[in-house]
Design a protein around this motif. Structure first.
Motif, PDB file in Angstrom:
ATOM      1  N   PRO A   1       0.777  -1.432  -0.016  1.00 29.00           N
ATOM      2  CA  PRO A   1      -0.034  -0.019   0.074  1.00 29.00           C
ATOM      3  C   PRO A   1       0.954   1.389   0.017  1.00 29.00           C
ATOM      4  O   PRO A   1       1.942   1.239   0.992  1.00 29.00           O
ATOM      5  CB  PRO A   1      -0.804  -0.253   1.331  1.00 29.00           C
ATOM      6  CG  PRO A   1      -0.706  -1.582   1.573  1.00 29.00           C
ATOM      7  CD  PRO A   1       0.422  -2.113   1.129  1.00 29.00           C
ATOM      8  N   PRO A   2       0.596   2.045  -0.886  1.00 29.04           N
ATOM      9  CA  PRO A   2       1.543   3.548  -0.888  1.00 29.04           C
ATOM     10  C   PRO A   2       1.104   4.415   0.178  1.00 29.04           C
ATOM     11  O   PRO A   2       0.569   5.430   0.134  1.00 29.04           O
ATOM     12  CB  PRO A   2       1.061   3.885  -2.305  1.00 29.04           C
ATOM     13  CG  PRO A   2      -0.510   3.610  -2.534  1.00 29.04           C
ATOM     14  CD  PRO A   2      -0.646   2.260  -1.752  1.00 29.04           C
ATOM     15  N   LEU A   3       1.476   4.024   1.565  1.00 27.82           N
ATOM     16  CA  LEU A   3       0.895   4.862   2.589  1.00 27.82           C
ATOM     17  C   LEU A   3       1.674   6.225   2.543  1.00 27.82           C
ATOM     18  O   LEU A   3       1.316   7.256   3.106  1.00 27.82           O
ATOM     19  CB  LEU A   3       1.243   3.917   3.724  1.00 27.82           C
ATOM     20  CG  LEU A   3       0.618   2.869   4.081  1.00 27.82           C
ATOM     21  CD1 LEU A   3       1.031   1.795   5.166  1.00 27.82           C
ATOM     22  CD2 LEU A   3      -1.047   3.168   4.146  1.00 27.82           C
ATOM     23  N   TRP A   4       2.798   6.359   1.946  1.00 29.01           N
ATOM     24  CA  TRP A   4       3.704   7.450   1.806  1.00 29.01           C
ATOM     25  C   TRP A   4       2.911   8.624   1.071  1.00 29.01           C
ATOM     26  O   TRP A   4       3.307   9.746   0.995  1.00 29.01           O
ATOM     27  CB  TRP A   4       5.101   7.175   1.289  1.00 29.01           C
ATOM     28  CG  TRP A   4       4.943   6.653  -0.230  1.00 29.01           C
ATOM     29  CD1 TRP A   4       4.922   7.298  -1.229  1.00 29.01           C
ATOM     30  CD2 TRP A   4       4.936   4.972  -0.312  1.00 29.01           C
ATOM     31  NE1 TRP A   4       4.760   6.355  -2.487  1.00 29.01           N
ATOM     32  CE2 TRP A   4       4.800   5.126  -1.951  1.00 29.01           C
ATOM     33  CE3 TRP A   4       4.970   4.196   0.307  1.00 29.01           C
ATOM     34  CZ2 TRP A   4       4.774   3.746  -2.519  1.00 29.01           C
ATOM     35  CZ3 TRP A   4       4.842   2.913  -0.322  1.00 29.01           C
ATOM     36  CH2 TRP A   4       4.745   2.815  -1.717  1.00 29.01           C
ATOM     37  N   GLU A   5       1.943   8.233   0.504  1.00 31.47           N
ATOM     38  CA  GLU A   5       1.303   9.215  -0.157  1.00 31.47           C
ATOM     39  C   GLU A   5       0.153   9.863   0.731  1.00 31.47           C
ATOM     40  O   GLU A   5      -0.533  10.940   0.082  1.00 31.47           O
ATOM     41  CB  GLU A   5       0.569   8.601  -1.552  1.00 31.47           C
ATOM     42  CG  GLU A   5       1.580   7.999  -2.703  1.00 31.47           C
ATOM     43  CD  GLU A   5       0.761   7.297  -3.806  1.00 31.47           C
ATOM     44  OE1 GLU A   5      -0.385   7.324  -3.766  1.00 31.47           O
ATOM     45  OE2 GLU A   5       1.532   7.050  -4.584  1.00 31.47           O
ATOM     46  N   ARG A   6       0.006   9.594   1.859  1.00 24.59           N
ATOM     47  CA  ARG A   6      -0.992  10.336   2.736  1.00 24.59           C
ATOM     48  C   ARG A   6      -0.331  11.422   3.264  1.00 24.59           C
ATOM     49  O   ARG A   6       0.942  11.466   3.631  1.00 24.59           O
ATOM     50  CB  ARG A   6      -1.566   9.231   3.613  1.00 24.59           C
ATOM     51  CG  ARG A   6      -2.343   8.031   3.075  1.00 24.59           C
ATOM     52  CD  ARG A   6      -2.824   7.335   4.297  1.00 24.59           C
ATOM     53  NE  ARG A   6      -3.602   6.207   3.840  1.00 24.59           N
ATOM     54  CZ  ARG A   6      -4.197   5.604   4.514  1.00 24.59           C
ATOM     55  NH1 ARG A   6      -4.658   5.717   5.855  1.00 24.59           N
ATOM     56  NH2 ARG A   6      -4.747   4.646   4.005  1.00 24.59           N
ATOM     57  N   ASP A   7      -1.055  12.338   3.765  1.00 26.88           N
ATOM     58  CA  ASP A   7      -0.656  13.475   4.383  1.00 26.88           C
ATOM     59  C   ASP A   7      -0.844  13.800   5.731  1.00 26.88           C
ATOM     60  O   ASP A   7      -0.479  14.697   6.351  1.00 26.88           O
ATOM     61  CB  ASP A   7      -1.082  14.757   3.580  1.00 26.88           C
ATOM     62  CG  ASP A   7      -2.505  15.090   3.747  1.00 26.88           C
ATOM     63  OD1 ASP A   7      -3.323  13.999   4.156  1.00 26.88           O
ATOM     64  OD2 ASP A   7      -3.280  15.757   3.005  1.00 26.88           O
TER      65      ASP A   7
END
Length: 342
Positions: free
Chosen positions: A310-316
């Motif tokens: 999951p691309p969690l690093w894209e969350r702010d």
């Protein structure tokens, strides 16, 4: 008043039958002046009491219990007790070391098997007199011989709120379907099955009736379960903490949508850390978990994941993420993960 549970105790013996006029009787009636009969006593077939098996290897069996109750120790000894608070009692077996079936009847107001080294099997449901007991923390903790529990174990425990470390470090071989069905007020399952090594699966409906549950942190910590079944948390919308829930378990795959109902979870710290056999992770696993802010070490050391993570690093809104994907080198999108997430 309806049917009542009672014991007949006379001459230091526990009487389960009435013998009169040359016969055993299952019922007694009162006859009034109008010759009308009223039932005053009836033998109920399901009034056997709470039973468990114990393998006694030191000649002594200890119990922690409170209330006014009678114990049949399984070797022909029957004793009555009255304990206002949780107290440790014991029985010495003079006949021989071996397996015994123990029966407890009466008004048991509290009970715990924590660190009991002799019990091997719980035969039937816990007493109905425990219906108001809220705290089952450590109830079977470190029961190193406990292998078998019934599906209706907690069927009378409608007031239960905490199952924290309830079965932790026991050796139960199966988590039966329906185990917590009556526990509609349960809130805390943290470390409930942590470090249990003898079962490898849990029913998808295990927590289906526990819609007040708040905590599953370390629930299956270091267990042998091989998958997170679809629907496991579908009816637990209030959960806030999933930290270390499946830490170092033997999970090989995570089903789609398994966390979709957990919209209030804030903490997934170490949730799947050291799951060395995990290969398949849904790309959308956390898409509905809008309030999650802690993903520190969530997949730490999961070296065998081959799908996209999951691309969690894209969350702010994520606040903690150190080593979330540490050593997840074989993930299909590993090259896209920022260095401070590895």
């Amino acid at each position: 008043m309806g049917r009542q549970s009672s014991r007949m105790w006379f001459g230091n013996n526990d009487h389960k039958d009435i013998y009169f006029d040359g016969h055993y009787h299952k019922q007694m009636y009162f006859c009034d002046e109008n010759k009308e009969l009223s039932l005053v006593w009836e033998k109920l077939e399901d009034a056997a009491g709470f039973q468990f098996s114990a393998l006694v290897t030191t000649y002594t069996l200890y119990l922690t219990i409170a209330g006014d109750f009678v114990i049949d120790w399984g070797d022909g000894t029957i004793q009555r007790y009255s304990k206002e608070n949780l107290s440790r009692i014991y029985h010495e077996y003079s006949l021989q070391i071996g397996s015994y079936t123990v029966t407890i009847s009466g008004n048991v107001t509290d009970l715990s098997f924590s660190a009991n080294r002799e019990i091997t099997k719980i035969i039937n449901a816990l007493p109905a007199t425990l219906s108001n007991k809220e705290d089952f923390t450590d109830f079977f903790w470190q029961c190193e011989k406990l292998r078998e529990i019934p599906s209706d174990l907690f069927s009378n425990c409608v007031g239960a709120k905490s199952f924290k470390k309830c079965f932790s470090e026991s050796v139960i071989e199966e988590v039966p379907e329906g185990l917590f069905d009556a526990c509609v007020n349960a809130e805390d399952f943290s470390s409930c099955f942590s470090e249990c090594y003898n079962f490898n699966a849990v029913p998808s409906t295990l927590f289906a009736n526990c819609n007040k549950a708040l905590y599953f942190n370390s629930c299956f910590y270091n267990t042998e379960i091989t998958r997170v079944p679809k629907g496991l948390f579908d009816n637990n919308p209030l959960v806030t903490n999933m930290a270390y829930c499946f830490y170092s378990s033997r999970i090989g795959m995570i089903e789609d949508n398994v966390f979709d109902s957990l919209q209030f979870v804030t903490n997934y710290n170490g949730c799947f850390a050291y799951c060395s056999q995990l290969t398949t992770v849904p790309y959308e696993l956390f898409d509905k978990n809008y309030n999650a802010v802690n993903f520190e070490k969530t997949f730490f050391g999961c070296r065998n994941i081959t799908t996209k993570v999951p691309p969690l690093w894209e969350r702010d809104n994520v606040e903690e993420y150190t080593e979330c994907y540490y050593a997840v080198n074989n993930a299909e999108n590993y090259s896209e993960i920022p260095d401070d997430w590895k």
